[in-house]
Design an enzyme around this catalytic site. Structure first.
Site, PDB file in Angstrom:
ATOM      1  N   SER A  39       0.934  -1.223  -0.125  1.00 33.03           N
ATOM      2  CA  SER A  39       0.005  -0.043  -0.025  1.00 33.03           C
ATOM      3  C   SER A  39       1.040   1.367   0.119  1.00 33.03           C
ATOM      4  O   SER A  39       2.166   1.100   0.208  1.00 33.03           O
ATOM      5  CB  SER A  39      -0.802   0.086   1.172  1.00 33.03           C
ATOM      6  OG  SER A  39      -0.129   0.045   2.496  1.00 33.03           O
ATOM      7  N   LYS A  40       0.148   2.490  -0.273  1.00 30.04           N
ATOM      8  CA  LYS A  40       0.937   3.708  -0.419  1.00 30.04           C
ATOM      9  C   LYS A  40       1.550   4.184   0.739  1.00 30.04           C
ATOM     10  O   LYS A  40       2.822   4.352   0.716  1.00 30.04           O
ATOM     11  CB  LYS A  40       0.355   4.629  -1.322  1.00 30.04           C
ATOM     12  CG  LYS A  40       1.174   6.034  -1.599  1.00 30.04           C
ATOM     13  CD  LYS A  40       1.732   5.790  -2.485  1.00 30.04           C
ATOM     14  CE  LYS A  40       2.823   7.054  -2.839  1.00 30.04           C
ATOM     15  NZ  LYS A  40       4.108   6.482  -3.559  1.00 30.04           N
ATOM     16  N   VAL A  41       0.783   4.107   1.957  1.00 31.67           N
ATOM     17  CA  VAL A  41       1.370   4.391   3.205  1.00 31.67           C
ATOM     18  C   VAL A  41       1.664   3.417   4.051  1.00 31.67           C
ATOM     19  O   VAL A  41       0.932   2.617   4.312  1.00 31.67           O
ATOM     20  CB  VAL A  41       0.331   5.448   3.938  1.00 31.67           C
ATOM     21  CG1 VAL A  41       1.075   5.867   5.219  1.00 31.67           C
ATOM     22  CG2 VAL A  41       0.217   6.860   3.009  1.00 31.67           C
TER      23      VAL A  41
END
Length: 340
Positions: free
Chosen positions: A334-336
């Site tokens: 995931s991005k974060v």
């Protein structure tokens, strides 16, 4: 359809242009503080691609300023509560989102113990920014692809310019002014031979040294993230200390050999590996006749790695598609990322 990863990588020059317009004033303030109260040691705190950018920052800081730089394991601060003696030193945090609790808490504690705290964060108004005395926005804009590209290049760019201001190096500052155009040119380098060579690859070594080792680290991560290739980065000085045993006939190696004192050793290693039967992809400037991939030259050698990773990102996005994968949505990522 063009991937977000490719679109964002190609827009890296816009982030650097924005930095040139908006970041000099806060950088000059931070640099003045660092000169008035010179640290004996600098610390970097980061993870993932941001940690690779921190490696570039560390190398340039040591090379240009002579200040030793250590990468700080966050668990020492947040889990072990180690009584680090950091008063009067400086801690630099690097992050895309500025949200990971261990990163934020590390900088909060280091600041409490007397370290000057500086963050470079892409997301505005992040907890990491609030935890630090100084913060430099990376100005890369929203990054939709999970695989970081323009934010990584923006971190390298901000690192180099801050170091130039810290050193009051007019030559490096002037060279940095030409970086946006250099990135545009680097994005046009034809690395299609690498896509053909690595289309069916399952394992790979990426080799670099000096400031270029940070680029090798980042390239290896992107191979894993976007093409599911088991890629590992090594310094050319370390390959002979064990990893050499992995190299057999047709074993693929990507060797980054930009200008600088390290280049001769990298070229020698590439030649030796070819003699052993390895499938070497040598990335070097156009004055190296045996190169397979061409590296652009910046106006200052310290900036060459930034142009190298720009050319790589374009190829990596194309390689993922050639392997039937979506570079914007790597498996299980995931991005974060939040770690404690």
């Amino acid at each position: 359809m063009t991937s977000k990863m490719l679109e964002e990588a190609l827009s890296s020059f816009e982030a650097v242009q924005a930095q040139l317009q908006h970041l000099d004033a806060p950088m000059i303030e931070i640099a003045g503080r660092l000169r008035r109260q010179p640290p004996q040691v600098a610390m970097t705190v980061a993870r993932g691609s941001s940690d690779h950018a921190a490696s570039y920052f560390a190398y340039l800081t040591m090379q240009q300023l002579g200040v030793p730089v250590a990468s700080l394991p966050m668990s020492v601060v947040t889990m072990q509560q180690a009584p680090l003696k950091v008063s009067g030193q400086v801690a630099f945090a690097f992050s895309q989102s500025g949200q990971s609790p261990d990163l934020v808490n590390s900088l909060r504690l280091l600041r409490k113990r007397g370290a000057l705290s500086v963050s470079m964060v892409n997301a505005a108004d992040s907890p990491l920014e609030a935890a630090c005395e100084f913060s430099l926005p990376l100005l890369a804009g929203t990054e939709s692809s999970v695989a970081a590209t323009k934010s990584f290049i923006a971190t390298l760019s901000a690192s180099a310019r801050l170091i130039a201001h810290w050193k009051e190096d007019s030559e490096l500052l002037q060279a940095h002014d030409a970086l946006p155009e250099g990135l545009r040119e680097a994005a046009k380098q034809d690395w299609s031979v690498a896509i053909e060579a690595l289309r069916d690859c399952e394992r790979l070594m990426v080799i670099g040294r000096g400031a270029g080792f940070a680029i090798a680290q980042e390239a290896a991560l992107k191979f894993k993230e976007t093409s599911a290739i088991q890629a590992e980065a090594f310094s050319s000085a370390e390959v002979r200390h064990g990893p050499m045993a992995l190299i057999d006939e047709h074993y693929p190696l990507l060797v980054f050999a930009p200008r600088g004192a390290e280049q001769a050793g990298l070229l020698n290693l590439a030649a030796e590996m070819r003699q052993r039967g390895a499938r070497v992809l040598l990335a070097a400037p156009d004055d190296v006749s045996e190169r397979d991939l061409t590296l652009s030259r910046a106006e200052h050698p310290a900036l060459d790695p930034i142009l190298a990773i720009q050319s790589f990102y374009v190829m990596a996005a194309g390689l993922a598609v050639a392997r039937g994968m979506d570079p914007d949505q790597p498996r299980h990522l995931s991005k974060v990322t939040r770690t404690h």
